[in-house]
Design a protein around this motif. Structure first.
Motif, PDB file in Angstrom:
ATOM      1  N   ILE A   6       5.456  57.802 -47.854  1.00 22.62           N
ATOM      2  CA  ILE A   6       4.883  58.336 -46.915  1.00 22.62           C
ATOM      3  C   ILE A   6       3.365  57.410 -46.090  1.00 22.62           C
ATOM      4  CG2 ILE A   6       3.518  60.310 -46.184  1.00 22.62           C
ATOM      5  CD1 ILE A   6       5.491  61.889 -47.429  1.00 22.62           C
ATOM      6  N   ILE A   7       2.796  56.639 -45.445  1.00 17.80           N
ATOM      7  CA  ILE A   7       2.201  56.391 -45.474  1.00 17.80           C
ATOM      8  C   ILE A   7       0.699  57.547 -44.834  1.00 17.80           C
ATOM      9  CG2 ILE A   7       1.060  54.333 -44.044  1.00 17.80           C
ATOM     10  CD1 ILE A   7       2.893  52.869 -43.753  1.00 17.80           C
ATOM     11  N   PHE A  30       6.882  56.303 -41.932  1.00 15.25           N
ATOM     12  CA  PHE A  30       7.265  58.287 -42.515  1.00 15.25           C
ATOM     13  C   PHE A  30       5.611  58.114 -42.829  1.00 15.25           C
ATOM     14  CE2 PHE A  30       8.624  61.956 -45.130  1.00 15.25           C
ATOM     15  CZ  PHE A  30       7.387  62.936 -44.361  1.00 15.25           C
ATOM     16  N   VAL A  31       4.375  58.815 -41.549  1.00 12.43           N
ATOM     17  CA  VAL A  31       3.217  58.932 -42.152  1.00 12.43           C
ATOM     18  C   VAL A  31       2.620  60.508 -42.433  1.00 12.43           C
ATOM     19  CG1 VAL A  31       3.295  56.761 -40.549  1.00 12.43           C
ATOM     20  CG2 VAL A  31       2.943  59.162 -39.338  1.00 12.43           C
ATOM     21  N   LYS A  32       1.084  60.765 -43.096  1.00 10.38           N
ATOM     22  CA  LYS A  32       0.496  61.874 -42.992  1.00 10.38           C
ATOM     23  C   LYS A  32      -0.883  61.939 -42.321  1.00 10.38           C
ATOM     24  CE  LYS A  32      -2.070  62.656 -46.586  1.00 10.38           C
ATOM     25  NZ  LYS A  32      -3.692  62.799 -46.218  1.00 10.38           N
ATOM     26  N   THR A 180       3.688  62.819 -54.104  1.00 11.74           N
ATOM     27  CA  THR A 180       2.857  62.216 -55.811  1.00 11.74           C
ATOM     28  C   THR A 180       1.990  61.325 -54.177  1.00 11.74           C
ATOM     29  OG1 THR A 180       4.363  60.723 -55.991  1.00 11.74           O
ATOM     30  CG2 THR A 180       4.329  62.954 -56.844  1.00 11.74           C
ATOM     31  N   PRO A 181       0.054  61.955 -54.313  1.00  5.32           N
ATOM     32  CA  PRO A 181      -0.243  61.426 -53.348  1.00  5.32           C
ATOM     33  C   PRO A 181      -1.414  60.171 -54.859  1.00  5.32           C
ATOM     34  CG  PRO A 181      -1.351  63.697 -53.737  1.00  5.32           C
ATOM     35  CD  PRO A 181       0.358  63.818 -53.755  1.00  5.32           C
ATOM     36  N   GLY A 182      -2.111  59.608 -55.234  1.00  8.96           N
ATOM     37  CA  GLY A 182      -2.945  59.124 -55.841  1.00  8.96           C
ATOM     38  C   GLY A 182      -1.683  57.541 -56.325  1.00  8.96           C
ATOM     39  N   MET A 210       5.909  59.159 -52.482  1.00 10.29           N
ATOM     40  CA  MET A 210       5.055  58.988 -52.779  1.00 10.29           C
ATOM     41  C   MET A 210       3.751  58.628 -51.860  1.00 10.29           C
ATOM     42  SD  MET A 210       5.645  55.871 -55.119  1.00 10.29           S
ATOM     43  CE  MET A 210       6.714  54.474 -53.568  1.00 10.29           C
ATOM     44  N   VAL A 211       2.875  58.880 -51.471  1.00  4.71           N
ATOM     45  CA  VAL A 211       1.310  58.826 -50.431  1.00  4.71           C
ATOM     46  C   VAL A 211       0.673  57.883 -51.124  1.00  4.71           C
ATOM     47  CG1 VAL A 211       0.616  59.859 -49.631  1.00  4.71           C
ATOM     48  CG2 VAL A 211       1.537  61.343 -50.230  1.00  4.71           C
TER      49      VAL A 211
END
Length: 238
Positions: A6-7, A30-32, A180-182, A210-211
Motif C-alpha cells: 500500500i503506497i 493500492f494507495v493510502k 504494517t507501516p514502517g 505493507m504500507v
C-alpha cells in the motif's frame, strides 16, 4: 485487495498526487489517503483516485464517542473505499458502532469496506507508551490485547508493526488482517518511525499488507522503487 504493498500518498495536493500516479502508466495500485491529503482536498481526492482504478485505504484513524464514529463511518462508506480504520483505544462499543455505520452507509450491491483498528502507532516506543499512556505491560502485550479486542468487536484486522504481526497471526488466525507501516529497504532512512522492518521481515512475519511511503513517493524513480519493494517481498536478492 491483491497487492501486498500500500503506497502512502503523503502529499499535500491533488496535483502532486496526479503527477505521482501518472508515472505508473495505468498500473493499478493500492494507495493510502491519510489525514494530510484528505483534509486538504476532501472527498473529491478519493473520487479522483477511484476513477483511475486504484484501491484506497482511507487512513483517518477515527477515535470518538460511538455515535459520532458511527455517523462518520456511514458517510465514509459512500466513498466506496476498500479499507478504513479506527483507533482500538476507542473501545469495543466504538468499534462495533463503526461497523454499524459502514453497513448502513454501504450501497446495496456494494461490498462494505474492510475496517481495521490501530493498536500502537509505529512511531511509539515501549518507553513512550509506559511513560505517556501509563500502560505498564510490554508493548507487544498491549498490541496483542488491542488486536484481540478488535477481533471481538467484529473488525477485519489491525494496524501494527511487523514485529507484532507474527504473534497476532498465531493468536487470531490467517484471515485477520495485519497492515504494517514502517517498512523500509535496508538502505532507506528510518525517518520518524521507531519500529521499522524490511519487506523480507514483513513477508517472514506473514503480514497481510505493507504500507510504504517516502521510500517510494520521494524516490527519484518511484516506479523502480516500487518494483524493488515487490522483489524484496518476493525474496528476490537485490
Amino acid at each position: 485487495m491483491k497487492t501486498p504493498i500500500i503506497i502512502a500518498l503523503d502529499f499535500a495536493s491533488k496535483e502532486e498526487v496526479s503527477r505521482f500516479l501518472d508515472r505508473f502508466k495505468g498500473e493499478k495500485l493500492f494507495v493510502k489517503v491519510g489525514m494530510e491529503l484528505f483534509y486538504q482536498e476532501g472527498p473529491s481526492i478519493v473520487h479522483d483516485i477511484k476513477e483511475k482504478g486504484h484501491q484506497i485505504f482511507l487512513d483517518l484513524k477515527l477515535h470518538d464517542i460511538p455515535n459520532t464514529v458511527k455517523s462518520a463511518m456511514k458517510g465514509l462508506a459512500k466513498l466506496q473505499c476498500d479499507l478504513v480504520n479506527v483507533h482500538a483505544a476507542g473501545g469495543q462499543e466504538m468499534m462495533m458502532a463503526a461497523l454499524e455505520g459502514l453497513d448502513q452507509g454501504t450501497q446495496a450491491g456494494q461490498k462494505r469496506p474492510f475496517c481495521i483498528a490501530v493498536t500502537q502507532l509505529t512511531s511509539t516506543s515501549e518507553e513512550q507508551m509506559k511513560k505517556e499512556q501509563l500502560i505498564q505491560v510490554p508493548l507487544e502485550e498491549s498490541v496483542l490485547h488491542y488486536a484481540k479486542l478488535t477481533k471481538q468487536s467484529g473488525l477485519d484486522g489491525v494496524v501494527c508493526s511487523t514485529h507484532e504481526a507474527a504473534i497476532i497471526r498465531q493468536a487470531l488466525g490467517n484471515e485477520f488482517l495485519t497492515v504494517t507501516p514502517g517498512i523500509r529497504l535496508k538502505e532507506d532512512a528510518v525517518g520518524d518511525q521507531k519500529r521499522v522492518a524490511t519487506p523480507d521481515d514483513a513477508r517472514k512475519a506473514g503480514v497481510s499488507y505493507m504500507v510504504v511511503g517516502r521510500s517510494i513517493t520521494r524516490s527519484e524513480n518511484p516506479v523502480e522503487s516500487y518494483q524493488k519493494f515487490i522483489q524484496a517481498w518476493e525474496g528476490v536478492q537485490l
